[in-house]
Design an enzyme around this catalytic site. Structure first.
Site, short mmCIF file in Angstrom:
data_model
loop_
_atom_site.label_atom_id
_atom_site.label_comp_id
_atom_site.label_asym_id
_atom_site.label_seq_id
_atom_site.Cartn_x
_atom_site.Cartn_y
_atom_site.Cartn_z
N PRO A 57 0.83 -1.21 0.00
CA PRO A 57 0.00 0.00 0.00
C PRO A 57 0.86 1.26 0.00
O PRO A 57 1.89 1.32 0.67
CB PRO A 57 -0.80 -0.12 1.30
CG PRO A 57 -0.81 -1.57 1.61
CD PRO A 57 0.50 -2.11 1.11
N GLU A 58 0.45 2.24 -0.78
CA GLU A 58 1.18 3.51 -0.83
C GLU A 58 0.51 4.52 0.10
O GLU A 58 -0.49 4.24 0.75
CB GLU A 58 1.24 4.00 -2.27
CG GLU A 58 2.02 3.05 -3.18
CD GLU A 58 2.34 3.65 -4.53
OE1 GLU A 58 2.38 4.89 -4.66
OE2 GLU A 58 2.56 2.87 -5.48
N HIS A 104 -5.52 -15.64 10.40
CA HIS A 104 -4.51 -14.61 10.14
C HIS A 104 -4.75 -13.34 10.94
O HIS A 104 -4.12 -12.31 10.68
CB HIS A 104 -4.46 -14.28 8.65
CG HIS A 104 -4.21 -15.49 7.78
ND1 HIS A 104 -3.11 -16.31 7.95
CD2 HIS A 104 -4.91 -16.00 6.75
CE1 HIS A 104 -3.15 -17.28 7.06
NE2 HIS A 104 -4.23 -17.13 6.32
#
Length: 303
Positions: free
Chosen positions: A2-3, A104
């Site tokens: 992710p940016e 998870h």
């Protein structure tokens, strides 16, 4: 990974659940993610109130009432899920599907005093960190040590607001022989920029990713007109991406369940073979590889 716009979207989605709330219980379901958790991780968080949730580059930072800062990085596959009595939502904007497989869910933050809609009856919510590949991580630091912490001491300027100025970037690029794209991905120069938005900003500024970075600085150290144009393009692209809720190619779900749509505005990223959108250009978007990463640009108008 992710940016910055995607991480900012996550921050905005988590803030109503976390800011002002107390961490009444922390479940740590494994000893490590990418790195081991700090000693007594859960114990040091429990009972603390979250004063603010902020972002630095691609890191999420929760400021706690005892001066501790909870540092969170999403890695490649990390995501957060908010669960209240009436609903569950996943704030974030990602290129790959974010799972809800409980196997998870490596960290669960139990919160009291949340302001999230749906939790008003009890004022409680759970924030679950899910990370199938475990490339993300969490650690702790303090407000006093933050600026000198190894993760943050060398980070460059943020590409949002008025912090990013041509003069400051010029000082960092002066004399650099590296390709312009590589320089823009250097987190010590501008913090938080990633592959997608660098490609888009360079296209808007009509600058080649292969251009020598130092060529945007005059002999006297002042920024050229090209650099002024590039800085404006970076700020605009990042602002528009944040407003759109980030980008997604497969699944991007914000806190309200809607999708991020900046990918529909991509002019060059993942547009190989398509005509350039600049009026009168007539060029075709090309893909090259720089430092092992795909670069998309128009050779016709990006010089």
């Amino acid at each position: 990974m992710p940016e910055l716009p995607e991480v900012e979207t996550v921050r905005r989605g988590l803030a109503p659940a976390m800011e002002g709330a107390t961490l009444i219980k922390v479940e740590q379901n494994r000893p490590d993610l990418r790195f081991p958790f700090p000693e007594r991780f859960a114990e040091r968080l429990e009972g603390r109130r979250v004063l603010a949730l902020r972002r630095r580059a691609k890191y999420l930072l929760a400021d706690l009432d005892d001066g501790t800062i909870l540092v969170m990085h999403l890695g490649m596959s990390g995501s957060f899920r908010i669960e209240t009595e009436s609903d569950g939502s996943a704030p974030g904007a990602f290129h790959h599907l974010r799972g809800k497989n409980a196997a998870h869910d490596h960290v669960v933050l139990h919160l009291s005093g949340t302001a999230l809609p749906g939790g008003e009856n009890s004022g409680r919510a759970r924030v679950l960190y899910n990370d199938p590949r475990r490339f993300g991580f969490m650690t702790l630091t303090s407000l006093a040590d933050f600026e000198t912490h190894p993760l943050f001491a060398h980070l460059g300027v943020e590409p949002v607001g008025n912090s990013l100025q041509p003069e400051g970037v010029a000082a960092m690029l002066a004399g650099k022989q590296a390709p312009l794209k590589a320089a823009l991905l250097d987190q010590t120069i501008i913090a938080g920029l990633g592959n997608i938005y660098v490609c888009e900003a360079l296209w808007r500024a009509r600058l080649s990713p292969r251009r020598r970075a130092g060529s945007l600085v005059r002999a006297d150290g002042r920024p050229t007109d090209r650099l002024v144009r590039l800085v404006e393009a970076i700020r605009t692209v990042i602002a528009e991406a944040i407003e759109a809720g980030g980008s997604t190619l497969r699944d991007h779900i914000k806190a309200d369940g809607s999708l991020g749509y900046f990918q529909h505005r991509f002019a060059v990223y993942d547009q190989e073979g398509k005509p350039c959108r600049h009026e009168g250009c007539g060029g075709t978007i090309t893909r090259i590889v720089q430092s092992g990463r795909s670069t998309f640009f128009c050779p016709g108008c990006q010089r």
